[in-house]
Design a protein around this motif. Structure first.
Motif, PDB file in Angstrom:
ATOM      1  N   GLN A 109       0.879  -1.277  -0.265  1.00 11.06           N
ATOM      2  CA  GLN A 109      -0.013   0.230  -0.085  1.00 11.06           C
ATOM      3  C   GLN A 109       0.699   0.761  -0.098  1.00 11.06           C
ATOM      4  OE1 GLN A 109      -3.003  -1.848   3.503  1.00 11.06           O
ATOM      5  NE2 GLN A 109      -4.002  -0.380   1.985  1.00 11.06           N
ATOM      6  N   ASN A 160      -1.629 -10.485   8.572  1.00 12.62           N
ATOM      7  CA  ASN A 160      -2.914 -10.013   8.903  1.00 12.62           C
ATOM      8  C   ASN A 160      -4.093 -10.037   8.531  1.00 12.62           C
ATOM      9  OD1 ASN A 160      -3.448  -6.090   9.739  1.00 12.62           O
ATOM     10  ND2 ASN A 160      -4.160  -6.778   7.292  1.00 12.62           N
ATOM     11  N   GLU A 161      -5.230 -10.179   9.635  1.00 15.06           N
ATOM     12  CA  GLU A 161      -6.763 -10.365   8.798  1.00 15.06           C
ATOM     13  C   GLU A 161      -6.647 -11.259   7.755  1.00 15.06           C
ATOM     14  OE1 GLU A 161      -8.487  -6.494   7.613  1.00 15.06           O
ATOM     15  OE2 GLU A 161      -8.140  -5.276   9.551  1.00 15.06           O
ATOM     16  N   TRP A 201      -9.321 -13.302   7.504  1.00 22.18           N
ATOM     17  CA  TRP A 201     -10.804 -13.174   7.991  1.00 22.18           C
ATOM     18  C   TRP A 201     -10.759 -12.196   5.513  1.00 22.18           C
ATOM     19  CZ3 TRP A 201     -14.219  -8.327   5.991  1.00 22.18           C
ATOM     20  CH2 TRP A 201     -15.369  -9.135   5.446  1.00 22.18           C
ATOM     21  N   VAL A 202     -10.068 -11.243   5.229  1.00 24.44           N
ATOM     22  CA  VAL A 202     -10.283 -10.680   4.481  1.00 24.44           C
ATOM     23  C   VAL A 202      -9.436 -10.939   3.228  1.00 24.44           C
ATOM     24  CG1 VAL A 202      -9.514  -8.175   3.413  1.00 24.44           C
ATOM     25  CG2 VAL A 202     -10.344  -8.345   5.261  1.00 24.44           C
ATOM     26  N   ASN A 213      -9.315  -8.545  12.199  1.00 21.63           N
ATOM     27  CA  ASN A 213     -10.076  -8.166  11.955  1.00 21.63           C
ATOM     28  C   ASN A 213     -11.627  -8.285  12.963  1.00 21.63           C
ATOM     29  OD1 ASN A 213     -10.202  -9.556   9.519  1.00 21.63           O
ATOM     30  ND2 ASN A 213     -12.404  -8.295   9.490  1.00 21.63           N
ATOM     31  N   GLU A 251     -15.214  -7.583  13.909  1.00 18.62           N
ATOM     32  CA  GLU A 251     -16.117  -7.054  13.596  1.00 18.62           C
ATOM     33  C   GLU A 251     -17.937  -7.120  14.056  1.00 18.62           C
ATOM     34  OE1 GLU A 251     -17.236  -4.959   9.291  1.00 18.62           O
ATOM     35  OE2 GLU A 251     -18.611  -6.061   9.747  1.00 18.62           O
ATOM     36  N   ASN A 273      -8.200  -5.338  15.242  1.00 15.41           N
ATOM     37  CA  ASN A 273      -8.291  -3.916  13.732  1.00 15.41           C
ATOM     38  C   ASN A 273      -9.507  -3.984  13.682  1.00 15.41           C
ATOM     39  OD1 ASN A 273      -5.482  -4.408  13.246  1.00 15.41           O
ATOM     40  ND2 ASN A 273      -6.572  -5.133  10.894  1.00 15.41           N
ATOM     41  N   TYR A 320     -13.045  -1.362  13.054  1.00 11.11           N
ATOM     42  CA  TYR A 320     -13.683   0.017  12.463  1.00 11.11           C
ATOM     43  C   TYR A 320     -14.925   0.343  12.245  1.00 11.11           C
ATOM     44  CZ  TYR A 320      -8.692  -0.392  10.213  1.00 11.11           C
ATOM     45  OH  TYR A 320      -7.627  -0.117   9.153  1.00 11.11           O
ATOM     46  N   GLU A 339      -5.606  -1.758  14.333  1.00 12.93           N
ATOM     47  CA  GLU A 339      -5.766  -0.659  13.117  1.00 12.93           C
ATOM     48  C   GLU A 339      -7.545  -0.200  13.922  1.00 12.93           C
ATOM     49  OE1 GLU A 339      -6.153  -2.299   9.022  1.00 12.93           O
ATOM     50  OE2 GLU A 339      -4.269  -3.489   9.143  1.00 12.93           O
ATOM     51  N   TRP A 381      -4.468   3.532  11.982  1.00 12.38           N
ATOM     52  CA  TRP A 381      -4.174   3.272  10.316  1.00 12.38           C
ATOM     53  C   TRP A 381      -5.126   4.490   9.352  1.00 12.38           C
ATOM     54  CZ3 TRP A 381      -2.318  -0.351   7.975  1.00 12.38           C
ATOM     55  CH2 TRP A 381      -2.313   0.101   6.894  1.00 12.38           C
ATOM     56  N   TRP A 392      -6.077  -0.502  -2.053  1.00  9.04           N
ATOM     57  CA  TRP A 392      -6.382  -1.752  -2.000  1.00  9.04           C
ATOM     58  C   TRP A 392      -7.141  -1.646  -3.391  1.00  9.04           C
ATOM     59  CZ3 TRP A 392      -2.685  -4.883  -0.834  1.00  9.04           C
ATOM     60  CH2 TRP A 392      -2.009  -4.450   0.891  1.00  9.04           C
ATOM     61  N   PHE A 426      -6.892   7.145   4.542  1.00  9.18           N
ATOM     62  CA  PHE A 426      -6.927   7.320   5.409  1.00  9.18           C
ATOM     63  C   PHE A 426      -6.002   8.116   6.118  1.00  9.18           C
ATOM     64  CE2 PHE A 426      -9.911   3.594   6.722  1.00  9.18           C
ATOM     65  CZ  PHE A 426     -10.511   3.146   5.071  1.00  9.18           C
TER      66      PHE A 426
HETATM   67  N1  LIG Z   1     -17.710  -3.528   5.424  1.00  7.11           N
HETATM   68  N2  LIG Z   1     -17.084  -3.874   6.948  1.00  7.11           N
HETATM   69  N3  LIG Z   1     -16.255  -3.929   7.508  1.00  7.11           N
HETATM   70  C1  LIG Z   1     -15.137  -3.602   7.851  1.00  7.11           C
HETATM   71  C2  LIG Z   1     -14.592  -4.870   7.384  1.00  7.11           C
HETATM   72  C3  LIG Z   1     -12.553  -4.242   7.363  1.00  7.11           C
HETATM   73  C4  LIG Z   1     -12.508  -5.034   6.377  1.00  7.11           C
HETATM   74  N4  LIG Z   1     -11.034  -4.241   6.011  1.00  7.11           N
HETATM   75  C5  LIG Z   1     -10.132  -3.896   7.098  1.00  7.11           C
HETATM   76  O1  LIG Z   1      -9.858  -3.934   8.217  1.00  7.11           O
HETATM   77  C6  LIG Z   1      -8.866  -4.056   6.398  1.00  7.11           C
HETATM   78  C7  LIG Z   1      -7.654  -2.981   6.760  1.00  7.11           C
HETATM   79  C8  LIG Z   1      -6.575  -3.549   6.031  1.00  7.11           C
HETATM   80  O2  LIG Z   1      -5.759  -4.082   6.907  1.00  7.11           O
HETATM   81  C9  LIG Z   1      -5.938  -2.900   5.488  1.00  7.11           C
HETATM   82  O3  LIG Z   1      -4.644  -2.770   4.808  1.00  7.11           O
HETATM   83  C10 LIG Z   1      -6.637  -1.614   4.904  1.00  7.11           C
HETATM   84  O4  LIG Z   1      -6.205  -0.670   4.399  1.00  7.11           O
HETATM   85  C11 LIG Z   1      -8.154  -1.534   6.133  1.00  7.11           C
HETATM   86  C12 LIG Z   1      -8.932  -0.062   4.891  1.00  7.11           C
HETATM   87  O5  LIG Z   1     -10.110  -0.646   4.833  1.00  7.11           O
HETATM   88  C13 LIG Z   1      -8.489  -2.093   6.803  1.00  7.11           C
END
Ligand SMILES: N=[N+]=NCCCCNC(=O)[C@@H]1[C@H]2[C@H](O)[C@@H](O)[C@H](O)[C@@H](CO)[C@@H]12
Length: 448
Positions: A21, A166-167, A169-170, A222, A224, A292, A294, A352, A400, A408, A416
């Motif tokens: 990034q 990192n995350e 789930w994503v 992450n 939520e 993390n 958000y 984050e 963050w 991405w 951000f």
């Molecule tokens: N719907 N919905 N709900 C929120 C879900 C959040 C999932 N995305 C993240 O947490 C990414 C994390 C990532 O590490 C970073 O690389 C990203 O730049 C940040 C900002 O996007 C966050």
């Protein structure tokens, strides 16, 4: 009497970034391509055709950026290693120039009194490993452990905080189910296998660290919080499914050694029968967990959305960010208390927290005014302090992000950063939120 908002002694005040990034120069000095090099250069997948070819040019401007961190008074900086800079083919040959970049960055941070917090995998899998099946290949756990060991041997004398993933789930949801991020797959059968191999890889790296590491290692999720849209049983069941899919699918195996039962029903025939020995590897004890946070999600039953059969309910009465996320700081303390009650006293870092807001056009001056981000920061730090008062062992906070960067597949438009970046000149300008964060850090929270 207003309670002092001072944070515990030793609490780390940080900011976070990720290699693809911010770094740019993705193929410089012998680096191999990652799956993001391929994804970003595939027409139609990235907003405005944006790529990480230059990004924040951090690979070349890292010394300037460390000075920006020092200007805020940061005591820690969370960043990720681009795996394919260090191992261009993902395994085997080490690229000394790639390793040297990170060694110089770590030394510079330490010279400025900033504790490095290093993420080994922040989504940018080496393309050569994706060609071998990537996270779908059970060998990925061994590939990752080999890479982790290279990094431990190179930097563990100077890096006190490591995180494996990192995350996850994503990666699973975006990379293998919805196809919105690299590697862009859309396959329900792949999703649980990727979850499993990511968690096996994390466990294998933790086990490798136990053999020779001197400091602490964890993993970043992450989380939520999910809230039912009504008291109807259908909405409550949908909320439980959404919570299992996004949250306990990852935290339960690592911290309890089992997958949530709801997943077998959710994935149905796609749910694999995992060998019990795998869970023993996955449940390797970690020294801490990065969370993390958000936003939250209000959930209703939605039979038209298989396999989750759940949908988010927009909370139009509240402020939302440019990524469409509701500003809901109460969800932070709800999540931290849930986490502490379910998993006990494992230490936590808020690795984050931040928001993309539309920063209004303004004359180029010494500060970019971003009132909504200032408000977001204050709300979440005050709430974090309440969670600490309630007994949650939170060791640090990472905004963050340090810089506006490549969000991405959403590109550079979603900003951000605490520092505004003019991507045509690479000029960094502090936002008002950066100055406010510096004030909070200088008072260790009392100025909140
Ligand atoms: N719907 N919905 N709900 C929120 C879900 C959040 C999932 N995305 C993240 O947490 C990414 C994390 C990532 O590490 C970073 O690389 C990203 O730049 C940040 C900002 O996007 C966050």
């Amino acid at each position: 009497m207003t309670r002092s908002l001072r944070f515990p002694d030793g609490f780390l005040w940080g900011a976070a970034t990720a290699a693809y990034q911010i770094e740019g120069s993705p193929l410089a000095d012998g680096a191999g391509p990652s799956i993001w090099e391929r994804f970003a250069h595939t027409p139609g997948l990235m907003a405005d055709g944006d790529t990480g070819d230059i990004a924040c040019d951090h690979y070349r401007r890292h010394a300037e950026d460390v000075r920006l961190m020092q200007a805020l008074g940061l005591t820690s900086y969370r960043f990720s290693i681009a795996w394919s800079r260090v191992l261009p083919e993902g395994t085997g040959r080490v690229n000394a120039k790639g390793l040297d970049f990170y060694a110089r960055l770590v030394d510079d941070l330490l010279e400025h009194g900033i504790t490095p917090n290093v993420t080994l995998f922040h989504w940018d899998l080496p393309a050569a490993l994706d060609d071998r099946g990537g996270w779908l290949n059970r060998d990925s756990a061994d590939w990752f452990a080999e890479y982790a060991q290279v990094m431990f041997r190179a930097l563990d004398d100077r890096v006190p905080l490591w995180t494996t993933l990192n995350e996850p789930w994503v990666v699973v949801d975006g990379g293998y189910l919805r196809g919105t991020i690299a590697p862009g797959h859309r396959n329900l059968y792949e999703a649980p296998r990727v979850t499993h191999n990511l968690l096996r890889a994390s466990g294998a790296a933790v086990a490798a660290y136990r053999a020779e590491g001197r400091h602490r290692i964890g993993v970043v999720f992450n989380l939520e919080p999910k809230y039912p849209a009504s008291t109807r049983q259908e909405d409550r069941d949908a909320t439980r499914r959404a919570h299992a899919y996004m949250n306990t699918q990852f935290t339960d195996p690592v911290l309890r050694g089992v997958y949530p039962e709801a997943l077998a029903a959710l994935y149905g025939a796609a749910w694999p029968d995992f060998p019990a020995a795998d869970l023993e590897c996955i449940r390797q004890p970690v020294d801490f967990v990065g969370i993390n946070y958000y936003t939250r999600q209000v959930v209703r039953d939605d039979p038209t959305q298989p396999p989750l059969r759940a949908a988010g309910v927009p909370q139009r009465q509240r402020t939302h960010t440019e990524t469409g996320w509701e500003v809901y700081e109460q969800g932070l303390i709800d999540t931290l208390l849930w986490f502490r009650d379910r998993y006990g006293t494992v230490p936590v870092y808020l690795t984050e927290n931040g928001a993309a807001f539309y920063d209004p056009p303004q004359a180029a001056g010494p500060v970019v005014e971003d009132p909504l981000r200032v408000d977001y920061l204050e709300r979440h730090l005050k709430t974090l302090r309440r969670a600490i008062d309630a007994g949650v062992d939170v060791r640090g906070y990472y905004a963050w992000s340090l810089l506006d960067n490549l969000e991405w597949s959403l590109g550079f438009a979603k900003r951000f950063g605490l520092y505004h970046v003019d991507f045509s000149t690479q000029r960094r300008t502090p936002k008002r939120s950066a100055l406010r964060y510096a004030q909070i850090i200088a008072s260790h929270g009392a100025a909140l």
